[in-house]
Design a protein around this motif. Structure first.
Motif, mmCIF file in Angstrom:
data_model
loop_
_atom_site.group_PDB
_atom_site.id
_atom_site.type_symbol
_atom_site.label_atom_id
_atom_site.label_comp_id
_atom_site.label_asym_id
_atom_site.label_seq_id
_atom_site.Cartn_x
_atom_site.Cartn_y
_atom_site.Cartn_z
ATOM 1 N N GLU A 1 0.820 -1.207 0.000
ATOM 2 C CA GLU A 1 0.000 0.000 0.000
ATOM 3 C C GLU A 1 0.859 1.263 0.000
ATOM 4 N N ALA A 2 2.125 1.105 -0.394
ATOM 5 C CA ALA A 2 3.081 2.220 -0.278
ATOM 6 C C ALA A 2 2.649 3.459 -1.050
ATOM 7 N N ALA A 3 1.869 3.289 -2.108
ATOM 8 C CA ALA A 3 1.485 4.433 -2.938
ATOM 9 C C ALA A 3 0.646 5.446 -2.180
ATOM 10 N N ARG A 4 -0.014 5.031 -1.113
ATOM 11 C CA ARG A 4 -0.864 5.979 -0.381
ATOM 12 C C ARG A 4 -0.138 6.710 0.745
ATOM 13 N N PHE A 5 1.156 6.423 0.918
ATOM 14 C CA PHE A 5 1.918 7.065 1.981
ATOM 15 C C PHE A 5 2.739 8.216 1.416
ATOM 16 N N ASP A 6 2.756 9.324 2.118
ATOM 17 C CA ASP A 6 3.493 10.526 1.716
ATOM 18 C C ASP A 6 4.858 10.520 2.404
ATOM 19 N N ALA A 7 5.908 10.411 1.618
ATOM 20 C CA ALA A 7 7.263 10.333 2.179
ATOM 21 C C ALA A 7 7.609 11.585 2.977
ATOM 22 N N SER A 8 7.189 12.738 2.490
ATOM 23 C CA SER A 8 7.520 13.974 3.202
ATOM 24 C C SER A 8 6.770 14.056 4.524
ATOM 25 N N ALA A 9 5.549 13.553 4.553
ATOM 26 C CA ALA A 9 4.794 13.546 5.805
ATOM 27 C C ALA A 9 5.454 12.625 6.817
ATOM 28 N N LEU A 10 5.973 11.490 6.361
ATOM 29 C CA LEU A 10 6.661 10.573 7.267
ATOM 30 C C LEU A 10 7.998 11.149 7.716
ATOM 31 N N ALA A 11 8.653 11.902 6.846
ATOM 32 C CA ALA A 11 9.895 12.566 7.247
ATOM 33 C C ALA A 11 9.614 13.611 8.325
ATOM 34 N N ASP A 12 8.512 14.336 8.175
ATOM 35 C CA ASP A 12 8.123 15.308 9.197
ATOM 36 C C ASP A 12 7.805 14.606 10.518
ATOM 37 N N LEU A 13 7.181 13.444 10.428
ATOM 38 C CA LEU A 13 6.881 12.666 11.628
ATOM 39 C C LEU A 13 8.166 12.225 12.321
ATOM 40 N N ASP A 14 9.159 11.820 11.529
ATOM 41 C CA ASP A 14 10.458 11.467 12.115
ATOM 42 C C ASP A 14 11.031 12.632 12.909
ATOM 43 N N VAL A 15 10.877 13.833 12.380
ATOM 44 C CA VAL A 15 11.369 15.027 13.078
ATOM 45 C C VAL A 15 10.665 15.173 14.429
ATOM 46 N N LEU A 16 9.369 14.892 14.458
ATOM 47 C CA LEU A 16 8.633 15.005 15.717
ATOM 48 C C LEU A 16 9.123 13.981 16.740
ATOM 49 N N TRP A 17 9.393 12.754 16.308
ATOM 50 C CA TRP A 17 9.886 11.749 17.248
ATOM 51 C C TRP A 17 11.294 12.081 17.741
ATOM 52 N N LEU A 18 12.127 12.605 16.854
ATOM 53 C CA LEU A 18 13.467 13.017 17.293
ATOM 54 C C LEU A 18 13.373 14.181 18.272
ATOM 55 N N ALA A 19 12.431 15.086 18.037
ATOM 56 C CA ALA A 19 12.230 16.207 18.959
ATOM 57 C C ALA A 19 11.732 15.706 20.308
ATOM 58 N N ALA A 20 10.842 14.727 20.290
ATOM 59 C CA ALA A 20 10.345 14.156 21.543
ATOM 60 C C ALA A 20 11.467 13.472 22.306
ATOM 61 N N HIS A 21 12.342 12.817 21.576
ATOM 62 C CA HIS A 21 13.489 12.155 22.206
ATOM 63 C C HIS A 21 14.423 13.187 22.815
#
Length: 264
Positions: free
Chosen positions: A214-234
């Protein structure tokens, strides 16, 4: 917290050192893919559904078990699913252990996901660098490690790295004699809540676990932004952590990420 001390054992070149370790240090040994070959007294062999049958343990001793997709996918989904957790077996094994074994400590070894461009990449020879494949869930291995550590901390579990090698894991380093006293981070609830809210809004949930279908429905940039949020939380969590709970050193310049293929 009452719970087992669990070794999450990977196949990095340094993993051979586990052969000389005192088994009494660990309550459970979870061996990823080929790592069951490193010593005979493992408790759990965990591998993906495309792991070649000839590489799997042929017999199980009393008390040993083999964990496959039917076992770990529901547990992975309980922690948000593969798209958010990162689709490589080092993280899958961690989330399975977190949910199934309810540990107080998860100690990772041979799971650094870094190796040099030449020479032996795994204890058994040369393997394929799983996180180097084009996979939308593996844009930041550090962010995925941070997420695992923070969700484990919410459950009262400490994540540590027993390796002294370069590592993509952000867990604090530890020695075998320090495991009994390892304590989880005190999570920054506000920052973690922000990351979780973004996950909920994206709703990138794949109940089957086969997210690549189902990879076509995922936005790579949105997931990259999410990674930033988890790194910020860490980072926010580490601001109030004791000095011995700081992240592991960064990998050396020029090192190449490695990991565990879904099929190797």
């Amino acid at each position: 917290m009452i719970g087992p001390i669990v070794l999450i054992l990977g196949s990095g070149p340094a993993a051979v050192a586990v052969r000389g370790w005192d088994r009494a240090v660990f309550d459970q040994i979870v061996a990823i893919n080929n790592a069951w070959r490193l010593r005979p007294d493992w408790d759990v062999s965990i591998h993906p559904e495309d792991f070649p049958p000839e590489h799997r343990p042929t017999t199980l001793a009393p008390g040993q078990s083999r964990i496959v997709a039917d076992d770990y996918v529901p547990i992975q989904n309980a922690y948000g699913g593969f798209v958010y957790a990162g689709g490589t077996m080092a993280f899958t094994a961690g989330y399975w252990a977190l949910g199934a074994l309810r540990p107080r400590v998860m100690a990772f070894f041979g799971c650094d996901m870094v190796y040099a461009a030449t020479g032996r990449t795994h204890f058994y020879g040369t393997g394929t660098a799983d996180p180097l494949r084009a996979d939308i869930t593996l844009q930041s291995l550090e962010a995925k490690a941070a997420r695992l550590q923070l969700l484990a901390a919410e459950q009262g579990c400490a994540c540590v790295n027993l390796s002294m090698q370069d590592s993509r894991l952000v867990f604090p380093r530890a020695g075998l004699d320090e495991l009994a006293d390892a304590a989880p981070l005190l999570p920054d609830a506000t920052a973690i809540g922000t990351a979780k809210a973004r996950e909920a809004a994206l709703n990138y949930v794949v109940p089957s676990g086969r997210y690549w279908q189902e990879a076509a429905r995922f936005d790579a940039s949105a997931l990259a932004d999410l990674d930033v949020l988890w790194l910020a939380a860490h980072a926010a969590t580490l601001k109030t952590a004791p000095a011995h709970e700081t992240p592991s050193p960064s990998r050396r310049p020029g090192a190449v990420a490695s990991g565990f293929r879904r099929g190797a």
